[in-house]
Design an enzyme around this catalytic site. Sequence first.
Site, short mmCIF file in Angstrom:
data_model
loop_
_atom_site.label_atom_id
_atom_site.label_comp_id
_atom_site.label_asym_id
_atom_site.label_seq_id
_atom_site.Cartn_x
_atom_site.Cartn_y
_atom_site.Cartn_z
N PHE A 125 0.88 -1.19 0.00
CA PHE A 125 0.00 0.00 0.00
C PHE A 125 0.90 1.22 0.00
O PHE A 125 1.71 1.40 0.92
CB PHE A 125 -0.82 -0.13 1.28
CG PHE A 125 -1.65 1.01 1.76
CD1 PHE A 125 -3.01 1.06 1.44
CD2 PHE A 125 -1.13 1.97 2.63
CE1 PHE A 125 -3.82 2.06 1.98
CE2 PHE A 125 -1.93 2.97 3.15
CZ PHE A 125 -3.28 3.02 2.83
N GLY A 126 0.80 2.04 -1.02
CA GLY A 126 1.70 3.19 -1.13
C GLY A 126 0.98 4.50 -0.94
O GLY A 126 0.36 5.03 -1.88
N LEU A 127 1.05 5.02 0.28
CA LEU A 127 0.42 6.31 0.60
C LEU A 127 1.52 7.33 0.93
O LEU A 127 1.55 8.43 0.37
CB LEU A 127 -0.53 6.13 1.79
CG LEU A 127 -1.21 7.39 2.33
CD1 LEU A 127 -2.21 7.95 1.32
CD2 LEU A 127 -1.95 7.09 3.64
N THR A 128 2.42 6.94 1.83
CA THR A 128 3.42 7.89 2.36
C THR A 128 4.41 8.34 1.29
O THR A 128 4.87 7.54 0.48
CB THR A 128 4.18 7.24 3.53
OG1 THR A 128 3.23 6.74 4.47
CG2 THR A 128 5.10 8.21 4.22
N ALA A 132 4.79 13.84 2.44
CA ALA A 132 3.40 13.56 2.85
C ALA A 132 3.39 12.34 3.77
O ALA A 132 3.27 11.21 3.31
CB ALA A 132 2.51 13.33 1.63
N SER A 134 2.32 12.21 8.04
CA SER A 134 1.08 12.41 8.82
C SER A 134 0.09 13.22 7.99
O SER A 134 -1.11 12.99 8.05
CB SER A 134 1.39 13.16 10.12
OG SER A 134 2.31 12.42 10.88
N THR A 160 5.96 -0.99 3.02
CA THR A 160 6.14 -2.39 3.42
C THR A 160 5.90 -3.28 2.19
O THR A 160 4.89 -3.11 1.50
CB THR A 160 5.18 -2.74 4.57
OG1 THR A 160 5.40 -1.81 5.63
CG2 THR A 160 5.40 -4.17 5.08
N GLU A 385 1.06 3.52 10.29
CA GLU A 385 -0.40 3.62 10.12
C GLU A 385 -0.98 4.75 10.98
O GLU A 385 -2.06 4.64 11.55
CB GLU A 385 -1.07 2.27 10.37
CG GLU A 385 -0.59 1.25 9.34
CD GLU A 385 -1.33 -0.06 9.35
OE1 GLU A 385 -2.55 -0.06 9.55
OE2 GLU A 385 -0.66 -1.10 9.14
N THR A 387 0.84 8.06 13.45
CA THR A 387 1.58 8.14 14.71
C THR A 387 0.59 8.25 15.88
O THR A 387 -0.61 8.51 15.68
CB THR A 387 2.49 9.39 14.72
OG1 THR A 387 1.64 10.55 14.61
CG2 THR A 387 3.48 9.37 13.56
C1 FAD Z 1 8.71 0.32 8.99
C2 FAD Z 1 7.71 1.23 8.35
C3 FAD Z 1 6.72 0.69 7.53
C4 FAD Z 1 5.82 1.53 6.88
N1 FAD Z 1 4.91 1.00 5.99
C5 FAD Z 1 4.15 1.84 5.24
C6 FAD Z 1 3.35 1.32 4.18
O1 FAD Z 1 3.30 0.10 3.92
N2 FAD Z 1 2.64 2.20 3.41
C7 FAD Z 1 2.67 3.55 3.64
O2 FAD Z 1 2.03 4.29 2.90
N3 FAD Z 1 3.43 4.06 4.66
C8 FAD Z 1 4.17 3.25 5.45
N4 FAD Z 1 4.96 3.76 6.45
C9 FAD Z 1 4.97 5.20 6.69
C10 FAD Z 1 4.32 5.61 8.01
O3 FAD Z 1 2.92 5.45 7.93
C11 FAD Z 1 4.75 7.05 8.28
O4 FAD Z 1 6.13 7.01 8.63
C12 FAD Z 1 3.94 7.69 9.39
O5 FAD Z 1 2.60 7.91 8.99
C13 FAD Z 1 4.54 9.04 9.85
O6 FAD Z 1 4.86 9.86 8.77
P1 FAD Z 1 6.32 10.53 8.69
O7 FAD Z 1 7.32 9.44 8.86
O8 FAD Z 1 6.41 11.37 7.49
O9 FAD Z 1 6.41 11.45 9.99
P2 FAD Z 1 5.87 13.00 10.10
O10 FAD Z 1 4.47 13.10 9.62
O11 FAD Z 1 6.89 13.89 9.51
O12 FAD Z 1 5.89 13.17 11.67
C14 FAD Z 1 7.04 13.50 12.44
C15 FAD Z 1 6.55 13.78 13.87
O13 FAD Z 1 5.70 14.94 13.87
C16 FAD Z 1 4.47 14.60 14.48
N5 FAD Z 1 3.38 15.38 13.87
C17 FAD Z 1 3.13 15.54 12.54
N6 FAD Z 1 2.02 16.29 12.38
C18 FAD Z 1 1.56 16.59 13.62
C19 FAD Z 1 0.45 17.33 14.13
N7 FAD Z 1 -0.44 17.92 13.32
N8 FAD Z 1 0.29 17.44 15.47
C20 FAD Z 1 1.17 16.85 16.31
N9 FAD Z 1 2.24 16.13 15.89
C21 FAD Z 1 2.43 15.99 14.57
C22 FAD Z 1 4.30 13.11 14.24
O14 FAD Z 1 3.35 12.53 15.13
C23 FAD Z 1 5.71 12.62 14.44
O15 FAD Z 1 5.98 12.48 15.81
C24 FAD Z 1 5.86 2.93 7.13
C25 FAD Z 1 6.84 3.46 7.98
C26 FAD Z 1 7.78 2.63 8.56
C27 FAD Z 1 8.87 3.26 9.40
#
Ligand code: FAD
Length: 405
Positions: A125-128, A132, A134, A160, A385, A387
């Site tokens: 599943f490719g969203l991140t 983009a 959170s 993943t 999925e 934070t």
């Molecule tokens: C091992 C692994 C597997 C993954 N698998 C997938 C997958 O299969 N498909 C997919 O699409 N994604 C996947 N992801 C991505 C994952 O969903 C994202 O890493 C996650 O949603 C956080 O996004 P980010 O890393 O950009 O952090 P950011 O969004 O940059 O967040 C950084 C920090 O800021 C905080 N923050 C951000 N906005 C706010 C706010 N408005 N208020 C308060 N705090 C905030 C966050 O909570 C976090 O602590 C995976 C990630 C990992 C590490």
Amino acid sequence: MDDSLYFTEQHIAVRDMVREFARTEGAPIAAKFDADGKFAWATVQRMADRGLLGIPWPEARGGAELDLLSYMIVLNEMAKVDASHAITISAHTTLGTSPIFRFGTEEQKRKFVPPLATGRVLGGFGLTEPSAGSDAASTKTRAVRKNGHYVLNGSKIFITHAGVGEIFVITAVTDPSAGTNGISSFILTKEAVDVDKTSASGMGHDPSLTPMRGFRAGKKENKLGWRASDTRALFLEDVEVPVENRLGEEGKGFVNFMKTLDSGRIGLAALSLGLAEGAFEASLRYASLRKQFGRAIADFQGVQFQLADMSAEIEAGKHLMFHAAWLAQHNQPFTKEAAIAKLYCSELAMRATTKAVQIHGGYGYTREYPVERMMRDAKICEIGEGTSEVQRMVIARHILHELAD
Ligand SMILES: Cc1cc2nc3c(=O)[nH]c(=O)nc-3n(C[C@H](O)[C@H](O)[C@H](O)COP(=O)(O)OP(=O)(O)OC[C@H]3O[C@@H](n4cnc5c(N)ncnc54)[C@H](O)[C@@H]3O)c2cc1C
């Protein structure tokens, strides 16, 4: 929680089967695959043989046709011994397969669900994206309709199964002026990396799927935890995606992906709970065997209180997780409950595994015992999925709406 109060005989049979599989197949190899950071193709193949890669899908589509509670039981039991195996099931089933099963046309379901449900190939599943996370609505990947195709350009990160998988659901912007209503989703296919090795395991590659030119995986991420799970970037360069591979209506990609994440969060709660339970069981065992000051450390109230807290919080987490699963299974609204279960269980996994390392003392800090791996595996549960902060945002949005109502 006495499982027999809530589980049917079938749930108990599923639990016992997976518990046995996890003990005999997962536990002995978990430390090695974690240390090597390798995908456990052979055991994943054996999970597929047992129907564990298609639990909720109808038999007619290649699935095991079990209910959602059974699926949660499977994730929970696998995570008690190894979170990497559990996330393989979860990312493949909820993230990779469910959007096609829920939002796909009959033709898309006929073509893509059976190879996924039987475990012939893995899905993702490719969203991140790099900018983009959170804020998933900031998707930059673009899909432009041209001559009976969409042409996709952009990139996804932290996906993943990006390397080991062959079928992916991906979001891309079709109308930049329409905000989240301008995001659509598509089914894309590529060849698994290391096809020779993949094919040797008897799964992972389906020659009947046409790899799309310009769609490829990046290098494997070197992670703190879930090290036997495959995480990479996906790159899209002028990828021509047939119109019939658009998943759902144009502009519905974002909302459909959010629905998918709601279900995914219950699965991540089940996985987190499994980590907490695995760490608790290991701690209980260790505390009753380890002697200091002439007696088992479990005789000391300071250790007993840590075990008591773990046990109480695990009970609470079980109720939250199974409640959210029950609501989802009975088609009741469950977004808030899924966020609560995911938030509580993932933070519990971190607390419980950290306590487990503490109870194991210096040995807990070594790879001789599984608790240090469990602690590393728990951290991502507070991030993936959505934070913990995102879960709090979802919960707050719901309670404020309820207040306004
Ligand atoms: C091992 C692994 C597997 C993954 N698998 C997938 C997958 O299969 N498909 C997919 O699409 N994604 C996947 N992801 C991505 C994952 O969903 C994202 O890493 C996650 O949603 C956080 O996004 P980010 O890393 O950009 O952090 P950011 O969004 O940059 O967040 C950084 C920090 O800021 C905080 N923050 C951000 N906005 C706010 C706010 N408005 N208020 C308060 N705090 C905030 C966050 O909570 C976090 O602590 C995976 C990630 C990992 C590490």
